[in-house]
Design a protein around this motif. Structure first.
Motif, mmCIF file in Angstrom:
data_model
loop_
_atom_site.group_PDB
_atom_site.id
_atom_site.type_symbol
_atom_site.label_atom_id
_atom_site.label_comp_id
_atom_site.label_asym_id
_atom_site.label_seq_id
_atom_site.Cartn_x
_atom_site.Cartn_y
_atom_site.Cartn_z
ATOM 1 N N VAL A 43 0.783 -1.154 0.021
ATOM 2 C CA VAL A 43 0.010 0.130 -0.137
ATOM 3 C C VAL A 43 1.127 1.412 0.121
ATOM 4 O O VAL A 43 2.227 1.104 0.522
ATOM 5 C CB VAL A 43 -0.804 0.077 1.356
ATOM 6 N N ASN A 44 0.285 2.357 -0.298
ATOM 7 C CA ASN A 44 1.008 3.684 -0.342
ATOM 8 C C ASN A 44 1.530 4.093 1.199
ATOM 9 O O ASN A 44 2.476 4.834 1.182
ATOM 10 C CB ASN A 44 0.113 4.487 -1.073
ATOM 11 N N VAL A 57 -5.886 2.621 9.631
ATOM 12 C CA VAL A 57 -6.779 3.256 10.184
ATOM 13 C C VAL A 57 -7.959 2.969 9.188
ATOM 14 O O VAL A 57 -9.141 2.763 9.927
ATOM 15 C CB VAL A 57 -6.336 4.592 10.189
ATOM 16 N N SER A 58 -7.835 2.939 8.097
ATOM 17 C CA SER A 58 -9.167 2.685 7.046
ATOM 18 C C SER A 58 -9.864 1.363 7.047
ATOM 19 O O SER A 58 -10.940 1.134 7.377
ATOM 20 C CB SER A 58 -8.887 3.149 5.655
ATOM 21 N N LEU A 118 -15.982 -6.419 2.826
ATOM 22 C CA LEU A 118 -14.717 -6.186 3.341
ATOM 23 C C LEU A 118 -13.443 -6.445 2.419
ATOM 24 O O LEU A 118 -12.551 -5.613 2.249
ATOM 25 C CB LEU A 118 -14.514 -6.873 4.690
ATOM 26 N N LEU A 119 -13.295 -7.489 1.738
ATOM 27 C CA LEU A 119 -12.335 -7.887 0.716
ATOM 28 C C LEU A 119 -12.218 -6.839 -0.272
ATOM 29 O O LEU A 119 -11.377 -6.574 -0.796
ATOM 30 C CB LEU A 119 -12.472 -9.329 0.217
ATOM 31 N N SER A 120 -13.493 -6.269 -0.919
ATOM 32 C CA SER A 120 -13.322 -5.204 -1.703
ATOM 33 C C SER A 120 -13.110 -3.905 -1.388
ATOM 34 O O SER A 120 -12.167 -3.352 -2.012
ATOM 35 C CB SER A 120 -14.863 -5.039 -2.336
ATOM 36 N N LEU A 121 -13.326 -3.579 -0.170
ATOM 37 C CA LEU A 121 -12.843 -2.519 0.642
ATOM 38 C C LEU A 121 -11.169 -2.426 0.850
ATOM 39 O O LEU A 121 -10.706 -1.755 0.568
ATOM 40 C CB LEU A 121 -13.522 -2.206 1.791
ATOM 41 N N LYS A 149 -7.398 -0.437 -1.382
ATOM 42 C CA LYS A 149 -6.067 0.373 -0.719
ATOM 43 C C LYS A 149 -4.724 -0.250 -1.553
ATOM 44 O O LYS A 149 -4.019 0.362 -1.065
ATOM 45 C CB LYS A 149 -6.040 -0.065 0.528
ATOM 46 N N LYS A 150 -4.957 -1.019 -2.179
ATOM 47 C CA LYS A 150 -3.650 -1.938 -2.541
ATOM 48 C C LYS A 150 -2.847 -1.082 -3.791
ATOM 49 O O LYS A 150 -3.491 -0.351 -4.511
ATOM 50 C CB LYS A 150 -3.938 -3.280 -3.191
ATOM 51 N N LEU A 151 -1.622 -1.097 -3.895
ATOM 52 C CA LEU A 151 -0.839 -0.811 -4.580
ATOM 53 C C LEU A 151 -0.403 -1.916 -5.614
ATOM 54 O O LEU A 151 -0.420 -1.847 -6.834
ATOM 55 C CB LEU A 151 0.542 -0.189 -4.584
ATOM 56 N N PHE A 152 -0.191 -2.927 -5.095
ATOM 57 C CA PHE A 152 0.217 -4.395 -5.605
ATOM 58 C C PHE A 152 -0.290 -5.556 -4.660
ATOM 59 O O PHE A 152 0.055 -5.629 -3.315
ATOM 60 C CB PHE A 152 1.740 -4.206 -5.831
#
Length: 304
Positions: free
Chosen positions: A71-72, A79-80, A138-141, A145-148
């Motif tokens: 993640v970035n 937190v998210s 939840l998995l969709s949320l 957030k992923k970069l990779f």
């Protein structure tokens, strides 16, 4: 009272299912209906595996997931994710956020100040639990957030037969208890009754555990940042401070004088301690000197 427990939670239904086959059937039917309702209420993108939202008639699944991604910003993502879990009616059971320092150095910028430079990488290992019907959401949320995405594993374990077996075990334990009640009161009856109750308690505990895992899915999440971060921390120039107080002539000279005085005292005390040896040595020297003085006089008398 028993009917009320059945309506309130699946856990109570499973406990009552130990004592009644009919109630055991209610357990399966009620939970299957609940799974169908929850799945129908969730709309998830096609990018999430269908395993997360799978609902099969007359089947019950314990669902788990494992997500490993980059993640970035780990702190912001943490937190998210925690907020999303709470909003979905779940909870966080573990969150271990840490920064791994790759290198560290301190550079002086003036006689008083310096700058500490740290290169580090932040990561977090989390475990959350969310209502099974909300797992796909939840998995969709999390996916947003992923970069990779390094890996994502979703498991759905069919425990339908285990639940049926638990119901049969409950009936067996109940029947055993009834048979024990018909025995004459003695030590053997007490032991049999105690063992049967212990087995019943273990069965109830297992049912509660299965009920909990059916109701809440466990998701293990590992997130990290792909690149190193740099932290600049203002600190004091310790080298300059060391040089400032490294040597003080007046103070050191005073200490040297005092230490010299103490050294003289120690030597005097040491000599006093070995006074017997000094006395013996003085006596030996005295006799040797007296003998040496006596020898020339003897030589002179012989010559005459």
């Amino acid at each position: 009272m028993k009917t009320t427990y059945i309506k309130l939670s699946l856990s109570a239904v499973l406990l009552l299912g130990i004592y009644s086959c009919k109630k055991g059937e209610i357990v399966s039917t009620e939970y299957a209906d609940q799974m169908t309702t929850d799945s129908a209420a969730v709309s998830v993108s096609d990018s999430i595996s269908s395993v997360a939202n799978m609902a099969v008639k007359d089947k019950q699944f314990i669902k788990t997931a494992d997500v490993n991604m980059e993640v970035n910003d780990v702190y912001e993502a943490t937190v998210s994710i925690e907020k999303s879990v709470q909003d979905l009616g779940g909870f966080v059971t573990r969150s271990s956020l840490r920064s791994n320092v790759i290198s560290e150095g301190t550079y002086n910028t003036s006689n008083e100040n310096a700058m500490m430079i740290k290169k580090f990488q932040t990561e977090n290992s989390m475990q959350v639990r969310v209502p099974t019907g909300k797992l796909g959401e939840l998995l969709s949320l999390i996916n947003n957030k992923k970069l990779f995405l390094n890996s994502r594993i979703i498991n759905a374990e069919d425990v339908t037969s285990d639940i049926k077996y638990a119901e049969m075990e409950g009936k067996r334990i109940k029947k055993t208890g009834e048979n024990i009640e018909q025995l004459k009161a003695n030590k053997d009856k007490v032991k049999l009754d105690n063992d049967n109750m212990a087995e019943g308690n273990l069965q109830q505990l297992a049912n509660l555990d299965v009920t909990d895992q059916l109701k809440y899915s466990t998701v293990d999440i590992y997130i990290k940042e792909p690149k190193l971060r740099i932290a600049e921390i203002a600190v004091t120039n310790t080298s300059s401070m060391d040089n400032k107080y490294k040597f003080n002539f007046i103070y050191d000279a005073k200490n040297a004088f005092v230490e010299g005085f103490y050294l003289i005292q120690k030597i005097a005390v040491g000599l006093i301690t070995i006074w017997p040896l000094l006395l013996i040595l003085t006596a030996i020297l005295y006799f040797l000197r007296k003998r040496k003085l006596a020898r020339p006089e003897s030589t002179k008398i012989s010559g005459e």
